[in-house]
Design a protein around this motif. Structure first.
Motif, PDB file in Angstrom:
ATOM      1  N   LYS A 183      46.951  36.246  41.686  1.00  0.00           N
ATOM      2  CA  LYS A 183      46.325  36.502  39.915  1.00  0.00           C
ATOM      3  C   LYS A 183      44.565  36.443  40.293  1.00  0.00           C
ATOM      4  O   LYS A 183      44.367  36.829  38.964  1.00  0.00           O
ATOM      5  CB  LYS A 183      46.863  35.371  39.070  1.00  0.00           C
ATOM      6  N   SER A 214      43.295  39.188  40.547  1.00  0.00           N
ATOM      7  CA  SER A 214      43.289  39.979  39.219  1.00  0.00           C
ATOM      8  C   SER A 214      41.409  39.544  38.384  1.00  0.00           C
ATOM      9  O   SER A 214      41.456  40.339  37.372  1.00  0.00           O
ATOM     10  CB  SER A 214      44.786  40.082  39.157  1.00  0.00           C
ATOM     11  N   SER A 215      41.517  38.910  38.880  1.00  0.00           N
ATOM     12  CA  SER A 215      40.552  38.693  38.093  1.00  0.00           C
ATOM     13  C   SER A 215      38.440  38.676  39.134  1.00  0.00           C
ATOM     14  O   SER A 215      38.612  38.985  40.571  1.00  0.00           O
ATOM     15  CB  SER A 215      40.212  37.298  37.817  1.00  0.00           C
ATOM     16  N   HIS A 216      37.617  38.681  38.161  1.00  0.00           N
ATOM     17  CA  HIS A 216      36.469  38.948  38.720  1.00  0.00           C
ATOM     18  C   HIS A 216      36.066  37.853  39.334  1.00  0.00           C
ATOM     19  O   HIS A 216      36.165  36.556  38.670  1.00  0.00           O
ATOM     20  CB  HIS A 216      35.763  39.824  37.895  1.00  0.00           C
ATOM     21  N   ASP A 219      34.431  35.637  37.205  1.00  0.00           N
ATOM     22  CA  ASP A 219      34.944  35.303  35.996  1.00  0.00           C
ATOM     23  C   ASP A 219      35.864  33.998  36.967  1.00  0.00           C
ATOM     24  O   ASP A 219      36.630  32.529  35.528  1.00  0.00           O
ATOM     25  CB  ASP A 219      36.610  36.057  35.754  1.00  0.00           C
ATOM     26  N   LEU A 220      36.031  33.841  37.392  1.00  0.00           N
ATOM     27  CA  LEU A 220      36.609  32.564  38.648  1.00  0.00           C
ATOM     28  C   LEU A 220      36.447  31.014  38.355  1.00  0.00           C
ATOM     29  O   LEU A 220      35.742  30.330  38.007  1.00  0.00           O
ATOM     30  CB  LEU A 220      37.536  32.919  39.755  1.00  0.00           C
TER      31      LEU A 220
END
Length: 442
Positions: A47, A50-52, A55-56
């Motif tokens: 998961k 799938s994020s930048h 963003d994490l």
């Protein structure tokens, strides 16, 4: 008094239990990668990819996760300090030294669920754009180090570490490094020096590790419990994480309770649980014992008394009581324990573990352990109490790292709450515990 076999914690106390980090601990072979994968293991990593990365970092900021190693600094903010596009390598270092007296939360986590830490390391490294990470573990923790190294090998074999992890294009190498058993290396800059092969001593700051850490490059240093929390935040989200704990101290926390309770161990609760509830969960006080003094986060946090049973064990609650949450190493002492002797033993520990770089810490602990020994030998004077407090005044805030500050905590708080116990030795109402002068270093 009710015996431990008959004891049942109240529903109110039981409702405080929040098994998140500890939920896999009792699963058979939980440390093996196939079991971990069956129990949602490495789902958060997929998961996260799938994020930048930014963003994490924002997700961790929004969750309110604060460092679980003692200081409670906001984790997402620490990650955000790392400069990007600076042309330097970035590093993630996990502090697994866990040397605070009474603390036992990171070691059982690494023993029972090492892949939670490994997965957290990969996600955190991806977020701060680090391609090399290290877990610095205490040298005496041989079994936990073996577990961790086996977990790292399994992760490499499954493609969770190495090059192009899960086809993401992200590369990461992870090493487990065993230290030499120095308490000072629990301080992040001393840890970095040790990791680089130097003697473990704290650095003068600034510059800070965020810009000049491992090999003078941007580095994040986080505690084991902090990093192991990250996969759960990625899977559950910030709002879910904030549904536990308090507004300013969100999330679950592993409390290690030891001493005069019937069932010492680790109890994971939302931040804000009270000592009364923790003792209840731990089977109550041992028969014939009544609570006298306790530490909320190990010996480096000022001790409290039975008057503080209902203060929330979170960052704000402990600060309001004049102490710190620390590592949530709750040590429980009773009316049958000697406060002066306990303080002596703690200061003997700090004297032994001081690296000696700072004069106030090196000399202050040297003299305090001798004064305390003299008091326990029935040779103390009223002036000794003033000298102890004066030594603490010259220690607090005057050393490179927090070891000096922490060493003052048991002395100042014990004299604050239990001055009469000292006077009983000084004025001859209590028989001497020692005979003769202190010889050599303890």
């Amino acid at each position: 008094m009710t015996t431990s076999l008959q004891y049942q914690p109240s529903q109110e106390s039981l409702s405080k239990l929040t098994p998140v980090l500890t939920k896999r601990w009792l699963s058979p072979d939980a440390w093996k990668i196939d079991v971990y994968e069956r129990l949602d293991g490495y789902t958060a990593l997929r998961k996260a990819f799938s994020s930048h990365p930014d963003d994490l970092i924002q997700l961790v900021k929004d969750s309110g996760l604060r460092g679980r190693g003692g200081a409670g600094f906001p984790t997402g903010m620490k990650w955000g300090f790392i400069p990007q596009n600076d042309g330097k390598p970035h590093y993630l270092v996990v502090n697994a030294d866990e040397g605070e007296p009474g603390t036992c939360k990171d070691l059982p986590l690494m023993m029972a669920d090492p892949h939670a830490l490994v997965e957290g390391v990969i996600i955190a490294s991806y977020a701060i754009r680090a391609n090399f990470a290290a877990i610095y573990i205490r040298g005496e923790a041989v079994h936990a180090a073996r577990r961790l190294r086996a977990a790292v090998e399994q992760a490499y074999a499954k493609g969770y570490l190495g090059t192009d992890i899960l086809g993401s294009g992200f590369d990461l190498d992870l090493v487990v490094h065993s230290g030499a058993g120095a308490y000072i290396c629990g301080e992040e800059t001393a840890l970095l020096d040790s990791l680089e092969g130097y003697r473990g001593q704290p650095r003068l700051r600034p510059p800070f590790p965020a810009t000049h850490g491992l090999y003078a490059s941007p580095t994040v240093v986080n505690n084991v419990e902090t990093i192991a929390s990250v996969p759960y935040i990625v899977l559950g989200g910030a709002a879910w994480f904030r549904s536990m704990g308090t507004e300013k101290s969100p999330g679950p926390k592993i409390y290690s309770i030891s001493g005069r309770v019937n069932h010492p161990g680790q109890y994971e609760c939302g931040l804000g649980v009270t000592l009364r509830q923790l003792i209840d969960l731990a089977g109550g006080m041992q028969p014939g014992h009544r609570l006298k003094f306790w530490t909320p986060g190990g010996s480096s946090t000022p001790m409290l008394t039975d008057e503080h049973l209902d203060i929330p064990l979170d960052f704000e609650g402990m600060a309001g009581a004049g102490t710190m949450l620390g590592t949530t190493a709750v040590q429980v002492f009773s009316d049958q324990d000697d406060i002066v002797y306990a303080t002596y033993r703690w200061i003997a520990f700090y004297h032994h573990e001081s690296c000696g770089k700072c004069t106030p810490c090196r000399e202050g602990n040297y003299w305090m352990v001798r004064i305390l020994h003299r008091i326990l030998a029935g040779q103390g004077t009223h002036q000794d109490l003033d000298t102890l407090l004066d030594a603490c005044d010259n220690l607090l805030g005057r050393s490179f790292c927090a070891l000096g500050d922490g060493a003052t905590s048991p002395v100042t708080s014990s004299i604050k709450y239990f001055k009469q116990d000292y006077l009983d030795y000084i004025e001859g109402r209590k028989a001497p515990m020692f005979h003769g002068e202190l010889v050599g270093a303890h």
